[in-house]
Design a protein around this motif. Structure first.
Motif, PDB file in Angstrom:
ATOM      1  N   GLY A 128      39.186  38.349  34.808  1.00  0.00           N
ATOM      2  CA  GLY A 128      40.312  37.883  35.612  1.00  0.00           C
ATOM      3  C   GLY A 128      41.083  39.071  36.162  1.00  0.00           C
ATOM      4  N   ALA A 129      41.820  38.825  37.236  1.00  0.00           N
ATOM      5  CA  ALA A 129      42.564  39.926  37.871  1.00  0.00           C
ATOM      6  C   ALA A 129      43.915  39.451  38.403  1.00  0.00           C
ATOM      7  N   GLY A 130      44.467  38.378  37.796  1.00  0.00           N
ATOM      8  CA  GLY A 130      45.772  37.868  38.207  1.00  0.00           C
ATOM      9  C   GLY A 130      46.900  38.537  37.425  1.00  0.00           C
ATOM     10  N   GLY A 131      48.035  37.836  37.370  1.00  0.00           N
ATOM     11  CA  GLY A 131      49.210  38.386  36.694  1.00  0.00           C
ATOM     12  C   GLY A 131      48.962  38.644  35.212  1.00  0.00           C
ATOM     13  N   ALA A 132      48.280  37.711  34.557  1.00  0.00           N
ATOM     14  CA  ALA A 132      48.014  37.870  33.126  1.00  0.00           C
ATOM     15  C   ALA A 132      47.098  39.072  32.886  1.00  0.00           C
ATOM     16  N   ASN A 152      36.187  39.976  38.019  1.00  0.00           N
ATOM     17  CA  ASN A 152      36.891  38.820  38.566  1.00  0.00           C
ATOM     18  C   ASN A 152      35.990  38.056  39.534  1.00  0.00           C
ATOM     19  N   ARG A 153      36.226  36.736  39.613  1.00  0.00           N
ATOM     20  CA  ARG A 153      35.465  35.922  40.557  1.00  0.00           C
ATOM     21  C   ARG A 153      35.545  36.506  41.972  1.00  0.00           C
ATOM     22  N   SER A 154      36.767  36.836  42.407  1.00  0.00           N
ATOM     23  CA  SER A 154      36.926  37.489  43.713  1.00  0.00           C
ATOM     24  C   SER A 154      36.914  38.987  43.470  1.00  0.00           C
ATOM     25  N   ARG A 157      39.862  41.517  44.293  1.00  0.00           N
ATOM     26  CA  ARG A 157      41.071  41.530  43.463  1.00  0.00           C
ATOM     27  C   ARG A 157      40.894  42.427  42.230  1.00  0.00           C
ATOM     28  N   THR A 191      41.797  34.416  32.550  1.00  0.00           N
ATOM     29  CA  THR A 191      41.777  33.334  33.537  1.00  0.00           C
ATOM     30  C   THR A 191      42.220  32.036  32.856  1.00  0.00           C
TER      31      THR A 191
HETATM   32  P1  ATR Z   1      47.842  34.340  36.296  1.00  0.00           P
HETATM   33  O1  ATR Z   1      49.090  34.954  36.855  1.00  0.00           O
HETATM   34  O2  ATR Z   1      48.086  33.252  35.278  1.00  0.00           O
HETATM   35  O3  ATR Z   1      46.860  35.337  35.819  1.00  0.00           O
HETATM   36  P2  ATR Z   1      46.540  33.948  38.857  1.00  0.00           P
HETATM   37  O4  ATR Z   1      47.205  35.134  39.430  1.00  0.00           O
HETATM   38  O5  ATR Z   1      46.454  32.706  39.686  1.00  0.00           O
HETATM   39  O6  ATR Z   1      47.229  33.472  37.508  1.00  0.00           O
HETATM   40  O7  ATR Z   1      45.080  34.374  38.376  1.00  0.00           O
HETATM   41  C1  ATR Z   1      44.162  33.458  37.874  1.00  0.00           C
HETATM   42  C2  ATR Z   1      42.869  34.185  37.497  1.00  0.00           C
HETATM   43  O8  ATR Z   1      41.926  33.215  37.064  1.00  0.00           O
HETATM   44  C3  ATR Z   1      42.246  34.938  38.641  1.00  0.00           C
HETATM   45  O9  ATR Z   1      41.571  36.070  38.141  1.00  0.00           O
HETATM   46  C4  ATR Z   1      41.247  33.904  39.174  1.00  0.00           C
HETATM   47  O10 ATR Z   1      40.163  34.449  39.893  1.00  0.00           O
HETATM   48  P3  ATR Z   1      40.301  34.683  41.496  1.00  0.00           P
HETATM   49  O11 ATR Z   1      41.131  35.946  41.661  1.00  0.00           O
HETATM   50  O12 ATR Z   1      38.906  34.845  41.968  1.00  0.00           O
HETATM   51  O13 ATR Z   1      41.001  33.466  42.046  1.00  0.00           O
HETATM   52  C5  ATR Z   1      40.759  33.313  37.884  1.00  0.00           C
HETATM   53  N1  ATR Z   1      40.148  31.988  38.081  1.00  0.00           N
HETATM   54  C6  ATR Z   1      40.787  30.829  38.294  1.00  0.00           C
HETATM   55  N2  ATR Z   1      39.900  29.819  38.427  1.00  0.00           N
HETATM   56  C7  ATR Z   1      38.656  30.383  38.322  1.00  0.00           C
HETATM   57  C8  ATR Z   1      37.315  29.870  38.347  1.00  0.00           C
HETATM   58  N3  ATR Z   1      37.068  28.574  38.551  1.00  0.00           N
HETATM   59  N4  ATR Z   1      36.294  30.739  38.158  1.00  0.00           N
HETATM   60  C9  ATR Z   1      36.537  32.062  37.951  1.00  0.00           C
HETATM   61  N5  ATR Z   1      37.781  32.599  37.896  1.00  0.00           N
HETATM   62  C10 ATR Z   1      38.822  31.771  38.077  1.00  0.00           C
END
Ligand code: ATR
Length: 277
Positions: A128-132, A152-154, A157, A191
């Motif tokens: 994952g690469a979001g806020g957490a 990360n999926r994307s 990021r 994630t």
């Molecule tokens: P948070 O702040 O809680 O981390 P966020 O910024 O929305 O929330 O990040 C969510 C993370 O979960 C991201 O890394 C997201 O991947 P993307 O950057 O590709 O969107 C990941 N995530 C959410 N749903 C996903 C899925 N179905 N498969 C893979 N990764 C997923």
């Protein structure tokens, strides 16, 4: 005089923070309160201005205000600047301060579950690469891990995160996950995958090293399929609820001048609340 604290967000009804802080207020016999306050994005500047009157000792900030609140503060701590989000506010004289306690919460729980883990762990795999993920990566970097691989999926990021944080972070493609699992001493799911109502995190743990730590920040359900599978393969599972509890410690300590403990009794209360919903 009652020390008043809050958690702001929009919506805010779901927040479990009052259960945590309310429990500590009662445990320490303090004259305090901790309330949920719904603040819409358009109302945020007015609410922050109101804090300057000293009505509240401080409080927590959650979605969608964690980033928007930053320019409204007089001081933003180092962790919050690195992570790019604030989750805790307090007044220091007439200065309104903010910081982010998620990295401290992540590390605090890991320390409590696996003492000395950082002396043994060289490579961390962060999914994952979001806020957490930013909070987790900040914590791991501060602890001096030799290698932090972000997937990360994307991919863009993950790359952005690796560039922003610099070494020892590196981004790798999602397709490399099965091999990366075998190189990791610590795997962290940041994630929302695996959360009730979401698809599972489909991570192949065949190559998991015996004794590797698998930490899932998801805490609904309390034990995710990822943690079950990690345990079955000889890994050490670390659940997400502890991070939620430990991230609350620094705020409470600032507002009330008492450093609270994350006790089994507190955890049990949170577990009951989660199971009841
Ligand atoms: P948070 O702040 O809680 O981390 P966020 O910024 O929305 O929330 O990040 C969510 C993370 O979960 C991201 O890394 C997201 O991947 P993307 O950057 O590709 O969107 C990941 N995530 C959410 N749903 C996903 C899925 N179905 N498969 C893979 N990764 C997923």
């Amino acid at each position: 005089m009652t020390t008043r604290c809050f958690v702001i967000g929009h919506p805010i009804a779901h927040s479990r923070s009052p259960l945590i802080h309310g429990g500590w207020i009662a445990e320490h016999g303090l004259a305090g309160s901790y309330d949920r306050i719904d603040v819409a994005p358009s109302e945020l500047p007015a609410f922050i201005a109101r804090l300057r009157s000293g009505e509240f000792a401080g409080g927590n900030v959650t979605v969608p205000h964690k980033e928007a609140v930053m320019p409204l503060l007089d001081h933003v701590g180092e962790a919050a600047r690195a992570i790019g989000a604030v989750n805790t506010l307090w007044l220091e004289g007439d200065r309104l301060c903010g910081d982010n306690t998620d990295a401290a919460g992540f590390l605090g729980h890991l320390d409590a579950c696996v003492a000395g883990w950082d002396a043994r762990a060289a490579t961390a795999l962060v999914i994952g690469a979001g806020g957490a993920a930013r909070a987790v990566c900040h914590g791991l970097k501060v602890r001096g891990l030799a290698r932090i691989v972000v997937v990360n999926r994307s991919p863009a990021r993950a790359q952005e995160l690796a560039v922003a944080f610099g070494a020892p972070l590196a981004a790798r493609a999602w397709e490399n996950l099965p091999a990366l699992v075998g190189e990791a001493d610590l795997i962290v799911n940041t994630t929302s995958l695996g959360m009730t109502g979401q698809p599972p995190l489909d991570l192949d743990l065949t190559a998991l090293c015996p004794g590797a730590i698998v930490d899932d920040i998801v805490y609904v359900p309390l034990k995710t399929a990822l943690l079950d599978e990690a345990e079955r393969r000889g890994g050490v599972p670390v659940d997400g609820l502890g991070m939620l509890l430990h991230q609350a410690v620094p705020g409470f300590a600032r507002w009330f001048g008492v450093t609270p403990l994350v006790t089994p009794a507190l955890r049990t209360r949170l577990e009951a609340d989660i199971l009841g919903h």
